[in-house]
Design an enzyme around this catalytic site. Sequence first.
Site, mmCIF file in Angstrom:
data_model
loop_
_atom_site.group_PDB
_atom_site.id
_atom_site.type_symbol
_atom_site.label_atom_id
_atom_site.label_comp_id
_atom_site.label_asym_id
_atom_site.label_seq_id
_atom_site.Cartn_x
_atom_site.Cartn_y
_atom_site.Cartn_z
ATOM 1 N N HIS A 20 -3.114 -16.407 -13.110
ATOM 2 C CA HIS A 20 -3.268 -16.332 -11.657
ATOM 3 C C HIS A 20 -3.643 -14.901 -11.253
ATOM 4 C CE1 HIS A 20 0.693 -14.500 -11.732
ATOM 5 N NE2 HIS A 20 1.240 -15.608 -12.234
ATOM 6 N N HIS A 23 -1.612 -11.913 -12.588
ATOM 7 C CA HIS A 23 -1.982 -11.486 -13.946
ATOM 8 C C HIS A 23 -3.242 -10.614 -13.893
ATOM 9 C CE1 HIS A 23 0.150 -15.394 -15.315
ATOM 10 N NE2 HIS A 23 0.965 -14.373 -15.524
ATOM 11 N N CYS A 128 18.041 -19.903 -15.893
ATOM 12 C CA CYS A 128 16.854 -20.347 -15.154
ATOM 13 C C CYS A 128 15.674 -20.355 -16.125
ATOM 14 C CB CYS A 128 16.551 -19.421 -13.974
ATOM 15 S SG CYS A 128 14.945 -19.799 -13.231
ATOM 16 N N CYS A 131 12.580 -18.214 -15.006
ATOM 17 C CA CYS A 131 12.680 -16.766 -15.291
ATOM 18 C C CYS A 131 12.900 -16.531 -16.772
ATOM 19 C CB CYS A 131 13.876 -16.136 -14.580
ATOM 20 S SG CYS A 131 13.809 -16.153 -12.807
ATOM 21 N N CYS A 145 17.706 -20.479 -7.909
ATOM 22 C CA CYS A 145 17.078 -19.201 -8.252
ATOM 23 C C CYS A 145 16.085 -18.864 -7.130
ATOM 24 C CB CYS A 145 16.330 -19.327 -9.585
ATOM 25 S SG CYS A 145 15.103 -18.035 -9.793
ATOM 26 N N HIS A 148 12.333 -19.197 -8.227
ATOM 27 C CA HIS A 148 11.754 -20.478 -8.621
ATOM 28 C C HIS A 148 12.234 -21.657 -7.780
ATOM 29 C CE1 HIS A 148 10.954 -17.885 -12.088
ATOM 30 N NE2 HIS A 148 9.823 -18.534 -12.082
ATOM 31 N N LYS A 294 3.839 -16.889 -0.832
ATOM 32 C CA LYS A 294 4.072 -16.773 -2.258
ATOM 33 C C LYS A 294 3.207 -17.815 -2.975
ATOM 34 C CE LYS A 294 7.688 -17.074 -5.478
ATOM 35 N NZ LYS A 294 8.748 -16.553 -6.102
ATOM 36 N N LYS A 297 2.417 -23.703 -7.245
ATOM 37 C CA LYS A 297 1.617 -24.901 -7.505
ATOM 38 C C LYS A 297 1.789 -25.888 -6.368
ATOM 39 C CE LYS A 297 1.353 -25.285 -12.481
ATOM 40 N NZ LYS A 297 2.065 -25.875 -13.587
HETATM 41 O O1 ME8 Z 1 7.126 -12.128 -16.815
HETATM 42 N N1 ME8 Z 1 1.776 -10.589 -8.192
HETATM 43 O O2 ME8 Z 1 5.291 -13.193 -17.738
HETATM 44 P P1 ME8 Z 1 4.572 -13.690 -16.384
HETATM 45 C C1 ME8 Z 1 1.673 -9.547 -9.036
HETATM 46 N N2 ME8 Z 1 6.289 -13.028 -20.116
HETATM 47 N N3 ME8 Z 1 2.067 -9.592 -10.321
HETATM 48 C C2 ME8 Z 1 2.593 -10.735 -10.775
HETATM 49 C C3 ME8 Z 1 2.725 -11.874 -9.956
HETATM 50 C C4 ME8 Z 1 2.288 -11.770 -8.606
HETATM 51 N N4 ME8 Z 1 2.386 -12.759 -7.744
HETATM 52 N N5 ME8 Z 1 3.300 -12.855 -10.688
HETATM 53 C C5 ME8 Z 1 3.498 -12.344 -11.929
HETATM 54 C C6 ME8 Z 1 6.487 -12.526 -17.777
HETATM 55 N N6 ME8 Z 1 3.068 -11.064 -11.980
HETATM 56 C C7 ME8 Z 1 6.943 -12.205 -19.180
HETATM 57 C C8 ME8 Z 1 6.699 -10.735 -19.442
HETATM 58 S S1 ME8 Z 1 6.759 -8.563 -21.056
HETATM 59 C C9 ME8 Z 1 7.527 -8.184 -22.474
HETATM 60 C C10 ME8 Z 1 7.167 -10.269 -20.799
HETATM 61 C C11 ME8 Z 1 3.165 -10.138 -13.109
HETATM 62 O O3 ME8 Z 1 3.384 -14.433 -16.860
HETATM 63 C C12 ME8 Z 1 4.599 -10.040 -13.585
HETATM 64 O O4 ME8 Z 1 5.330 -9.176 -12.757
HETATM 65 O O5 ME8 Z 1 5.528 -14.367 -15.495
HETATM 66 C C13 ME8 Z 1 4.427 -9.542 -14.990
HETATM 67 O O6 ME8 Z 1 4.350 -8.146 -15.030
HETATM 68 C C14 ME8 Z 1 3.108 -10.191 -15.416
HETATM 69 O O7 ME8 Z 1 2.457 -10.633 -14.229
HETATM 70 C C15 ME8 Z 1 3.322 -11.389 -16.327
HETATM 71 O O8 ME8 Z 1 4.143 -12.321 -15.669
#
Ligand code: ME8
Length: 663
Positions: A20, A23, A128, A131, A145, A148, A294, A297
């Site tokens: 998304h 990322h 959760c 998370c 949570c 979520h 926010k 889906k």
């Molecule tokens: O947290 N706005 O993975 P993830 C900005 N696997 N950044 C966002 C966001 C948003 N709405 N949503 C997610 C994980 N991110 C773990 C990390 S590291 C050893 C393990 C950012 O796929 C989120 O803050 O949920 C994180 O830094 C990254 O995308 C991956 O999120």
Amino acid sequence: MSKKPFYITTAIDYPNAKPHIGHAYEKIIADMIARWHKLVGEDVFFLAGLDEHGQKIQNTAEKAGKTPQAFVDEQAVFFKLLCEKLNISYSQFIRTTEKRHVKTATELFKKVRDKGFIYKGTYAGLYCVGCEAFKKEKELVDGKCPAHLKAPEQVSEENYFFKLSEFQNKIIEHIKNNQEFLQPESVRNEILSRLKEPLDDLSVSRTSFNWGIPVPGEKKHIIYVWFDALFNYLSGISYPTKKFQKYWSNAHHIIGRDIVWFHTVFWPAILWACELPLPKQVFCHGMFTVNGKKMSKSLGNVIDPVELIGKYGSDPVRYTFLRDVPAGQDGDFSESTLIKHNNAELADALGNLLQRTLVLIHKNFQGKIPSFGTLTSNEKELEKEIPDISQLTILMQNNQWHHVVEQIWNYINRCNKYIADTEPWKQTDSTRLGTILYTALEHLRIISILTWPVIPKSAEKIAAQIGQPLGTLKDAKFKKSTHGIVSTPEILFKKIELQKTETPKNNEAEDPFAKLQLKVAKIEKVDIHSNADKLYVLTLNAGTETKQIVSGIRPHYTPEQLVGKHIVLINNMSPANFRGVQSNGMLLAGEKEGIVRVAETHAAPGTPVMVQGISPGTTQITIADFQKVKLNVKNKHIIYNNTPLKTPDGLITVDLPDGATVR
Ligand code: ME8
């Protein structure tokens, strides 16, 4: 002399769904930083990747009727594609299901256990899956949570525990004594405040499902996904080789705010238990919402960044993310904002500068870069506007990338002003014309270097079109020896028409609110206007800048009541002069029966204030424009067209009864 190593990482993403824009945002930030350090001349290693174990992945794969491995293999393609489409210059892409990672995680788990920091016990509590984290009752809202909106699962199982509690004081000391370790400041304070509560030991294995790395020597247990995932930062640079030692000595993590606890509390403790040094910095960016909501889906507002790039190109997407949101703050994404940036700063400012310079060089000098004659004050003044590279580098070191982007575009605008002032199309003296076009071209060469970290594809196109190699920061100064042939100009950025269907409420012609650009500002200082009884001169911290405004709220507040308040600033109001003092904006305040109260919020300075679905204006407005926007008060909130004004942190408040008007 060997180059200084610089190691930068993004978080590794959960591939349980497609990538998304959150990322995409994180990768764009890390990529800008990586490219900047390359331009500085450092030996950069940039790691991105995927977090492929855990219950969330196992559950999603099962629902899709696939094995977890087949599922993540398919999903990995989408994440790699995103990086490719965004021109993310990673050095390695690590997946936690790769052998090299499994080996590192297994070895280090064993090492920590052998040293006595891991013991067996029973975990009974809440988990959760969204998370992939254990939760305490008090972290829940209405039993759910808050991230979520689901009730966590009650779990009770035999687990291995990591002695996190033993490291509590050391963690606090490290964060306190190393200012740069955890940034930005607001997040640092938040974590220090959470660390006032005693830490529990951390459950680091699971037995209720099996998609994970087996705990060494155990049949039933797999390693808890976070304990596994964090090691990617080591396995991705070939722990424990020389390569690892080189890059780990200067490691920088870029992550989102939701996972800062894992990176600044768990991770340091785990590294100490492994007898390894800590990274230099964890920088935490803000979270993105879409049109004020926010992403989720169920709301159907998850934007696929690959589709977005397909529609607009990678550089307008990169530019918008880097320019629009101050580093560390939450942001809101709307296509109309992207379109406005594309049209104004990319097509009109940068594209046009390149286009007209090249067209005139072709027309007057058959495409050959002209030699120059006497440099007049116009050229000398413009040279002074080249951004100071050491200052930009400091801003980058302090993760103030939005300021860097802003300064580069101020410079581009200044170059356009130079062209407008010198009017080369009217010039009849060929030597003077040559001087002007040489100057414009030379600045374009500098611009191609400076913009490369932000919009790499376009920067490379500029360099190619002006017939120059893309230099490094050392070359970002006015030279008198540039020569060569320019190519036929090609359009860098196409202007995009704002389609009604994209943002139904956002047509400026129809909706006066879309002209306003509102943001949170903190009142730092209140001075009495020396020449007017009813006016204050307010100094505001507006996030990325300090602003002075003149306000008529003096009869209603003492200076002490105002200082420290977070108010709502109309940021794009044309400057006005009030009895000799310049005002660069206006604050929002409500009024009823002679009582005036300012609009307030707890959000950080610089945070955008929005009405859902309407993206902010980018051009200056007048008082008359503002007066067309009818705002009123209901339940202490400011309402526009039945919709409240808000920041991503919550609604704007004003301490007045219903029916008050806002002006
Ligand atoms: O947290 N706005 O993975 P993830 C900005 N696997 N950044 C966002 C966001 C948003 N709405 N949503 C997610 C994980 N991110 C773990 C990390 S590291 C050893 C393990 C950012 O796929 C989120 O803050 O949920 C994180 O830094 C990254 O995308 C991956 O999120």
